[in-house]
Enzyme design. Structure first.
Site, mmCIF file in Angstrom:
data_model
loop_
_atom_site.group_PDB
_atom_site.id
_atom_site.type_symbol
_atom_site.label_atom_id
_atom_site.label_comp_id
_atom_site.label_asym_id
_atom_site.label_seq_id
_atom_site.Cartn_x
_atom_site.Cartn_y
_atom_site.Cartn_z
ATOM 1 N N GLU A 163 -17.112 -86.457 -59.467
ATOM 2 C CA GLU A 163 -16.889 -85.349 -60.393
ATOM 3 C C GLU A 163 -15.818 -84.437 -59.826
ATOM 4 O O GLU A 163 -15.552 -84.446 -58.631
ATOM 5 C CB GLU A 163 -18.187 -84.536 -60.558
ATOM 6 C CG GLU A 163 -19.292 -85.306 -61.224
ATOM 7 C CD GLU A 163 -20.639 -84.609 -61.058
ATOM 8 O OE1 GLU A 163 -20.679 -83.362 -61.070
ATOM 9 O OE2 GLU A 163 -21.637 -85.329 -60.894
ATOM 10 N N LYS B 177 -14.497 -80.803 -58.670
ATOM 11 C CA LYS B 177 -15.139 -79.625 -58.092
ATOM 12 C C LYS B 177 -14.515 -78.393 -58.746
ATOM 13 O O LYS B 177 -13.432 -77.951 -58.381
ATOM 14 C CB LYS B 177 -14.952 -79.598 -56.576
ATOM 15 C CG LYS B 177 -15.771 -78.523 -55.892
ATOM 16 C CD LYS B 177 -15.821 -78.754 -54.388
ATOM 17 C CE LYS B 177 -16.816 -77.841 -53.703
ATOM 18 N NZ LYS B 177 -16.493 -76.429 -53.830
ATOM 19 N N ASP C 258 -13.693 -74.722 -59.755
ATOM 20 C CA ASP C 258 -13.586 -73.569 -58.870
ATOM 21 C C ASP C 258 -13.965 -72.297 -59.616
ATOM 22 O O ASP C 258 -13.158 -71.695 -60.316
ATOM 23 C CB ASP C 258 -12.138 -73.483 -58.352
ATOM 24 C CG ASP C 258 -12.060 -72.685 -57.067
ATOM 25 O OD1 ASP C 258 -13.122 -72.341 -56.514
ATOM 26 O OD2 ASP C 258 -10.934 -72.405 -56.621
ATOM 27 N N TYR D 18 -23.039 -79.639 -64.202
ATOM 28 C CA TYR D 18 -22.945 -80.827 -63.353
ATOM 29 C C TYR D 18 -24.272 -81.347 -62.820
ATOM 30 O O TYR D 18 -24.290 -82.357 -62.119
ATOM 31 C CB TYR D 18 -21.980 -80.586 -62.189
ATOM 32 C CG TYR D 18 -22.261 -79.343 -61.366
ATOM 33 C CD1 TYR D 18 -23.348 -79.296 -60.516
ATOM 34 C CD2 TYR D 18 -21.427 -78.237 -61.458
ATOM 35 C CE1 TYR D 18 -23.613 -78.166 -59.770
ATOM 36 C CE2 TYR D 18 -21.680 -77.100 -60.706
ATOM 37 C CZ TYR D 18 -22.779 -77.068 -59.872
ATOM 38 O OH TYR D 18 -23.030 -75.949 -59.139
ATOM 39 N N LYS E 134 -12.349 -81.609 -50.203
ATOM 40 C CA LYS E 134 -11.533 -80.434 -50.522
ATOM 41 C C LYS E 134 -10.051 -80.768 -50.467
ATOM 42 O O LYS E 134 -9.586 -81.325 -49.480
ATOM 43 C CB LYS E 134 -11.816 -79.321 -49.499
ATOM 44 C CG LYS E 134 -13.203 -78.731 -49.642
ATOM 45 C CD LYS E 134 -13.145 -77.430 -50.431
ATOM 46 C CE LYS E 134 -14.479 -76.735 -50.385
ATOM 47 N NZ LYS E 134 -14.493 -75.376 -50.048
ATOM 48 N N CYS F 121 15.190 -44.864 -55.115
ATOM 49 C CA CYS F 121 14.829 -45.689 -56.265
ATOM 50 C C CYS F 121 16.005 -46.585 -56.664
ATOM 51 O O CYS F 121 17.128 -46.110 -56.810
ATOM 52 C CB CYS F 121 14.446 -44.789 -57.431
ATOM 53 S SG CYS F 121 14.140 -45.702 -58.949
ATOM 54 N N CYS G 221 17.355 -45.168 -60.187
ATOM 55 C CA CYS G 221 17.915 -43.825 -60.412
ATOM 56 C C CYS G 221 18.315 -43.114 -59.112
ATOM 57 O O CYS G 221 18.732 -41.963 -59.140
ATOM 58 C CB CYS G 221 16.922 -42.965 -61.195
ATOM 59 S SG CYS G 221 15.491 -42.486 -60.223
ATOM 60 N N CYS H 293 8.764 -43.626 -57.180
ATOM 61 C CA CYS H 293 9.937 -42.850 -57.543
ATOM 62 C C CYS H 293 9.429 -41.614 -58.277
ATOM 63 O O CYS H 293 8.780 -41.731 -59.309
ATOM 64 C CB CYS H 293 10.863 -43.644 -58.459
ATOM 65 S SG CYS H 293 12.085 -42.573 -59.259
ATOM 66 N N CYS I 63 13.951 -41.367 -64.683
ATOM 67 C CA CYS I 63 14.092 -42.732 -64.175
ATOM 68 C C CYS I 63 13.895 -43.712 -65.344
ATOM 69 O O CYS I 63 12.818 -43.754 -65.937
ATOM 70 C CB CYS I 63 13.048 -42.949 -63.079
ATOM 71 S SG CYS I 63 13.135 -44.551 -62.297
#
Ligand code: AMP
Ligand code: ZN
Length: 664
Positions: A110, A112, A114, A221, A308, A402, A405, A420, A426
């Protein structure tokens, strides 16, 4: 047909359509027709609470609040799995097994999945409870939340055992995860890191209506129970499918360990074609009889093995570090990489998060870097290959002005990010704020999109959201791609936004940390923008669930004269800056500070109305009785256990009339 049969018929139909849609992936009616049927069922159930069924398809929308998740001991312990990482590991496992059992061994392979593991208990075909894995011996009961997941049947089909447990993984498919993140980014919220954590975090949300909004799924499962009449793992999966569960078809029955190795190799290569993430493969001895012979070690079954996959990693060159400015002025450094194939996609960019992260990695332009896609969708840089660092390499100096600007950046005490501070000048901040203002959950201005906003600002037609209300059709028409009709729609959309209720206007203003929920709380508490503007820090933190961080941000916002000027302009254009008189007329704080539990069936008002009455009058509604409950409002057929609990805790029990008298 009598009401009861009508309700039953609708429930059956909805269950079948739900199954067609989510399990078979083959809907036979439109979403609209489905919604209409659901609506019809909800109306009937609302009018006839005597036919309430906690497993009705109407319960999928959620709405239950769970403050504390109860601990439940599993009937069958939830073991962990042993891990393997190589062909040799798997061959060793086969050798161990062959020593312990007689005869040929078949394996079920099967994927796995996550996500977060979940144990579901069914009794007489009904979902009884859902419990997280916890420490394997006991977990948390999250039934209310799990009921909102459409792939989990609330009522089984076919020939199921009287009582059994079934295990699965709650996952968030990648597409759904990306969509959730798009919305978060649009709301200037930090995106979720990966589907797995988001799925498991969702299970512990207090409000099941929030869980219902997330596109979670459950992939099953394993079934557990006594006298199940199933002899192999593979047949168990088939049975589960028949009963209505979602069991991925990728599971495969094989006869030799070589076939197992082929399965592993195939999925290691093709994992990215799946709509959800997997982190490996699980191999199980197929015969349950042999499983019993093999038994368990202290932590895992001897008859199963996880393989894994390696975290996928590549190395590539860092070409440039660029810096993005968000709507709140927050700076995010971005690594621009030499494009490279990773985990099924081409990666060109990775986030570097903040200055500390850059310093920690000591990452420099020209470096060869390792990029990994672990659980996360957004790849991250995990290290620099120092052996390949060019001689002329120079340490990265974080920007101090920034990039948009040129204003010197600031880094507030205790925060990881630079900002900023040029709030009103800006461009990405100015444009971002207006884009937020018009967005769907804020002022929902039809006919105006994010790109047009940028155009309007760049053309000098608007400088802030209050300027929108002075725009004229003639000014908009000359803009790119604007036909007369769309220009009119745009202006009409702006006009219409003057009716948007105060709480959404408050959200639309874009005060940092004032998201939708906080905006609602503040609107409800202060009722007018004037009251909010005059609130002190102390006033603000005294409001339920408003912390110092939010309070300071509100004070800062209204401390800026430019913001005050903009708010005054909004007022002059007729934007709603207070709760409407109608809404206000129904609100008091008579029940302030009191928490209510509502139970049973009522005569003159519905449960929903009753709850609304409590909230509109300043009270709180909670779902379970505790020592913090001030009153229980009891209708007809109140549950006996609730009554005993209330009596034991000496909590006054009000009748429907008794409650309505409180409000007089
Ligand atoms: P681990 O957390 O690494 O010990 O792995 C065990 C977990 O893998 C179980 O608790 C399950 O949640 C999860 N898992 C995912 N897919 C499967 C599967 N097909 N069979 C068994 N366990 C699975
Ligand atoms: Zn700037």
């Amino acid at each position: 047909m009598d009401v009861k049969s009508k309700i039953e018929t609708l429930r059956d139909e909805l269950r079948q359509h739900n199954y067609n849609y989510y399990i078979l992936d083959n809907p036979t009616i439109s979403d609209y027709e489905f919604d209409m049927k659901l609506k019809a069922l909800q109306d009937l159930e609302e009018k006839h609470p005597e036919f309430f069924d906690s497993n009705s398809p109407s319960q999928r929308v959620g709405g239950t609040i769970t403050k504390n998740f109860e601990t439940i001991v599993h009937d069958f312990r939830m073991y962990s799995l042993d891990n393997s990482y190589s062909k040799e590991d798997l061959l060793d496992w086969e050798t161990r097994i062959k020593k312990l059992v007689d005869g040929d061994v078949q394996y079920t392979c099967e994927l796995k999945y996550d996500g977060a593991s979940m144990n579901l208990t069914y009794e007489n075909g009904q979902l009884l409870r859902a419990v997280t894995r916890g420490d394997g011996v006991q977990g948390d009961e999250v039934t209310a939340n799990v009921k909102t997941i459409p792939t989990i049947p609330l009522q089984l089909k076919g020939d199921y055992p009287d009582r059994f447990d079934i295990r699965g993984e709650i996952i968030l498919p990648i597409a759904g995860f990306l969509k959730m993140n798009q919305e978060r980014i649009a709301n200037d919220e930090e995106p979720y890191r990966n589907p797995r954590n988001t799925a498991s975090g969702s299970l512990k949300l207090q409000d099941s209506a929030e869980v219902a909004k997330r596109p979670l799924e459950c992939l099953l499962y394993s079934i557990k129970g006594n006298n199940l009449n199933v002899s192999t793992q593979f047949k168990g999966l088939d049975k589960a499918r028949e009963w209505g569960f979602k069991v991925p078809k990728e599971a495969k029955l094989v006869n030799t360990i070589d076939e197992v190795l082929n399965y592993v190799a195939y999925w290691e290569e093709h994992r990215h074609e799946l709509p959800y993430e997997i982190d490996g493969v699980v191999i199980k001895v197929n015969s349950l009889y042999q499983q019993e012979e093999l038994g368990f070690t202290a932590k895992a079954p001897r008859w199963a093995m996880a393989y894994k996959f390696k975290a996928e990693q590549v190395s590539t060159r860092l070409n440039e570090i660029t810096y993005q400015v968000g709507r709140t002025g927050a700076i995010t450094p971005v690594a621009n990489l030499e494009p490279v194939q990773l985990a099924g996609t081409i990666v060109k960019r990775a986030s570097l998060h903040n200055a500390d992260q850059i310093e920690k990695l000591d990452i420099r332009v020209g470096d060869e870097v390792y990029v990994e896609k672990g659980g996360e969708i957004i790849p991250k840089i995990i290290a620099v290959d120092l052996s390949k660092r060019p001689n002329e390499s120079v340490a990265t100096k974080y920007i101090d002005v920034c990039p948009e600007c040129e204003t010197p950046l600031v880094r507030p005490e205790g925060e990881a990010k630079h900002y900023c501070p040029n709030y009103n000048g800006c461009p990405p901040q100015v444009i971002g704020r207006i884009q937020h203002y018009i967005s769907r959950k804020a002022m929902d201005i039809e006919g105006l999109g994010g790109e047009t906003v940028a155009l309007l600002v760049n053309e000098g037609l608007i400088r802030n959201y209050s300027d929108l209300y002075e725009l004229k059709v003639e000014q908009v028409i000359p803009l790119d791609r604007m036909a007369e009709k769309s220009a009119e729609n745009l202006i009409n959309g702006i006009e219409a936004s003057r009716q948007i209720p105060f709480e959404r206007v408050l959200f639309a203003l874009g005060i940092r940390y004032v998201g939708e929920t906080v905006a609602k709380k503040l609107a409800k508490h202060y009722k007018t923008i004037d009251a909010l503007m005059h609130a002190t820090i102390l006033d603000l933190v005294a409001v339920d669930e408003i912390g110092e961080r939010i309070a300071e941000s509100v004070i800062d916002f209204f401390g800026d004269l430019e913001n005050i000027r903009i708010v005054e302009r909004l007022r002059s254009f007729g934007v709603q800056l207070e709760i409407s008189a109608e809404k206000l007329a129904n609100q008091t704080d008579k029940l302030q500070g009191n928490s209510f539990v509502v139970s049973g069936v009522f005569e003159t008002v519905s449960r929903t109305e009753l709850k609304k009455l409590i909230e509109d009058n300043g009270g709180k509604v909670s779902s379970s009785i505790s020592s913090k409950t001030s009153f229980v409002v009891a209708g007809d057929k109140m549950g006996p256990s609730k009554r005993t609990k209330a009596e034991n805790l000496n909590i006054p029990i009000l009748t429907e009339q008794g409650f309505l008298d409180l409000l007089k």
